[in-house]
Each structure stands twice: as C-alpha cells, then as structure tokens.
Design a protein around this motif. Structure first.
Motif, short mmCIF file in Angstrom:
data_model
loop_
_atom_site.label_atom_id
_atom_site.label_comp_id
_atom_site.label_asym_id
_atom_site.label_seq_id
_atom_site.Cartn_x
_atom_site.Cartn_y
_atom_site.Cartn_z
N LYS A 97 -3.94 -24.05 -14.50
CA LYS A 97 -3.42 -25.36 -14.94
C LYS A 97 -1.90 -25.39 -15.05
N ASN A 98 -1.27 -24.23 -15.07
CA ASN A 98 0.20 -24.17 -15.12
C ASN A 98 0.80 -23.80 -13.77
N THR A 99 0.05 -24.07 -12.69
CA THR A 99 0.54 -23.74 -11.35
C THR A 99 1.10 -24.97 -10.65
N SER A 100 1.93 -24.73 -9.66
CA SER A 100 2.53 -25.82 -8.89
C SER A 100 1.47 -26.61 -8.14
N MET A 101 0.40 -25.94 -7.69
CA MET A 101 -0.66 -26.63 -6.96
C MET A 101 -1.41 -27.60 -7.87
N TRP A 102 -1.80 -27.16 -9.05
CA TRP A 102 -2.51 -28.02 -9.99
C TRP A 102 -1.64 -29.24 -10.34
N SER A 103 -0.37 -28.98 -10.60
CA SER A 103 0.55 -30.05 -10.96
C SER A 103 0.71 -31.06 -9.82
#
Length: 369
Positions: A97-103
C-alpha cells in the motif's frame, strides 16, 4: 484538441477536456530516468497533458528538474516503496500500500486521473487493479489487450489475452471477444470488427473442447453485438488482414507476443549485419537508408508498447518492463487516446448489454421446467 491546464479539474467530467494521467515512475527495468524521459516526450507532443507521478520524491524530482518546464505539468506524489519484478502478487496486496504502483492505481480509483500507466510487475499490477478498481459486472477474468502491427487497412489488429490469466474457458473467451470488439471500435474506429479465435488450424475439427464451445458462444453473439465472427484463425493471421480481433488465452497470447517482439528485434539485427558486411553493402545500405528507417519504425515493438487491462472499472495500461523512453511515450500516448475517447465507460456499457443479451439467449434456449 485543446486541453485545459487545470490539473485540479476532474479529467472525466463532462465539458472538461483536461486529461490527467497517473504514472508509476518506479516499475521499469531501466529505472525512473527512462520513465521520466518518456513523460517528457509525451508532454512535448501534448503540451497541456497533465501527470500525477508516483515514487520517492528525493529520487524522481531531480530527474524532472533537468527537463525545462516538466515539473510545472506534473504533481509528484511521494511514495517510499517499490514493487519489485520478483514480488508475488499476493505479497504485494498485503504489503504494497506504500508503493508507487498502488498509489498510481489509487489515483484512478479516486478520480484524480483518467488512466494509469506502469512498467512494473504485471501480476502485481493486475492484482492491485482488480482490488482497487474492481471488475466490471459480468466479467469473470480481465484480459490484457494489445495492438499488433498488421497488414489490415487499419495498420493494427487487437489481440487478447496476452498474459493477464493463463487459463480461459469458453465463457472467458467469449468475454475476451466482446471486450476486444469494444477496443477495436474505440481504439481503431472499426464499426463492425471481425473476430477470430486462435487455434492450431482453421479446420472445424481441430483444437481443444473449450475452443469449440467458445466458437459456438462467440458466433451466437455476433449478430446481436454487431461484429463478424470469422471462425478459427492461426498464428499467421495475427499480423494478417483476416480478422481485426484475435482471441486467445493468456498463456498462448503472451508466448505469441514475446515471439513477435523477439523476431522483430532479430530482423533489425540481421539487416544491420547484412548492410555492414562489405563496402558495397554499406553503400547499398546508405542508398536504402530512408526505406530502412521506415521499415524499422513500422516493426519497432517500442512504438506499439502498451497493453490495456480490459474488464475493469478504470483504464490501466501496462507498459513493457524493459521499455525505454520511446516505449514509455507510446504507452502514455495509448492511455491518453483511450481516456479521450471515454473508452472505459463505453466498454462497461458494452459488457453490460452483451451480458444481458447472453443471459436472455440462454434463458430462451433452456427447456422449460
């Protein structure tokens, strides 16, 4: 088309022509530098196109600062973590949830962006997209659709699935056909697409049972949905002009895609070797330079980079992991065109109408009890 420069506006609102794209800056094999370079190319071609870029700000901000005026067109969302190519999709759903992809996917879900582009882990991107965007009603398995260079008058054929799911039963293949038809209509402006089902031969007796079942289902939907079913097609028809939409399972489609990319690269390398063989061949190469550049452009897989996740409540474009600036630019351009056309909403309506028609057809054919 004139696009609003207001990055705070709703990119999908009626009457608002701005298009904001959400970009995962950290997913590619070549690192964020290649992705930022691709964004810069797209920004120059579409000066009013806006971007929300996701990744560690300390890493990516200096890359934007090197390109004059690019920071003004981008909002950088500082996200500390990155999904690695080796990460399992199930793992990324628990810890990502703290990854660039999720964001990047979350920006589409929230309505901040009209589409997402990522070069990252395909399985993780699909898993996150399915969790955050959800599948369209009536869709069992989403698919990845690509544009394949072809001999057709449109220049491309649509092919799906090319890797979202290696399994596909007859009903899945029918849904792939319906999604491919919608993609062909909106991406290639083909009013009545021709659909072919990939098989080991065109003869009716060849192929697995699910392919024969799928053939009957697809043919049964052709008239009501407004497409032409041409029956079974072979590998040689993928770049041909017999069908506009090629339907297959993700395993076969991905093998075909990687084979095509490798063949295009091999042809380019062999031509270079041939024209560098001797002084006369170098002279011949110089005389043929214009034609060779035109050929290179037409078979360069980077220029048709970008697979669309079909069957979701939102537009997600998966770029090749090894994409350079040219490939990233192509994926961004594809996302931009799909967002402009309102493709996601049109696909949702098409799937809903087709699902209702299929249910009605099954009900009418079932014997009364």
């Amino acid at each position: 088309m004139t696009v609003s420069t207001d990055l705070l506006g709703d990119p999908t609102a009626a009457g608002n022509k701005s298009i904001i794209l959400s970009i995962d800056a950290m997913g590619g094999d070549q690192g964020p530098a290649a992705i930022v370079a691709g964004i810069f190319r797209s920004a120059r071609k579409n000066p009013d196109l806006g971007f929300i870029v996701h990744g560690p700000a300390a890493t990516i901000t200096p890359l934007f600062a090197k390109r004059k005026g690019l920071l003004e067109k981008c909002e950088i969302r500082d996200v500390p973590d990155v999904v690695k190519m080796t990460d399992k999709p199930s793992q990324t759903l628990r810890t990502g949830k703290n990854t660039s992809m999720w964001s990047a996917v979350e920006a589409v879900r929230s309505g901040d962006a009209a589409a997402c582009v990522s070069c990252g882990n395909t399985g993780a991107l699909m898993a996150m997209s399915m969790i955050r965007l959800r599948k369209l009603p009536g869709v069992n398995r989403p698919a990845i659709g690509i544009l394949w260079p072809s001999r057709s008058v449109h220049g491309f054929n649509v092919m799906l699935d090319v890797g979202a799911d290696i399994r596909a039963d007859a009903t899945d293949l029918l849904q792939y056909a319906l999604m491919g038809v919608s993609y062909a209509r909106n991406g290639l402006n083909i009013d009545r697409p021709r659909v072919g089902l990939l098989n080991v031969g065109t003869e009716e007796h060849k192929g697995r049972t699910e392919l024969h079942d799928a053939s009957e289902l697809i043919e049964g939907q052709a008239e009501a949905t407004g497409f032409e079913f041409v029956g079974f097609v072979e590998g040689g028809d993928i770049p041909g002009d017999r069908a506009d939409v090629i339907v297959t399972d993700g395993f076969t489609g991905n093998v075909a895609l990687k084979t095509g990319e490798g063949t295009a690269s091999l042809i380019g390398d062999r031509l270079k070797e041939a024209f560098n063989y001797s002084l006369l061949s170098k002279l011949a190469g110089l005389l043929a330079l214009t034609s060779m550049k035109r050929l290179q452009k037409r078979i360069d897989p980077r220029r048709v980079n970008g697979g669309v996740f079909l069957g979701l409540n939102g537009t997600v474009v998966k770029s090749h992991g090894a994409a350079d600036a040219t490939g990233v630019d192509a994926a961004i351009n594809l996302a931009f065109r799909l967002a402009q056309s309102g493709f996601s909403d049109r696909l949702a309506k098409r799937i809903a109408a087709s699902t209702q028609a299929a249910a009605k057809s099954i009900a009418e054919e079932s014997p009364s009890k």
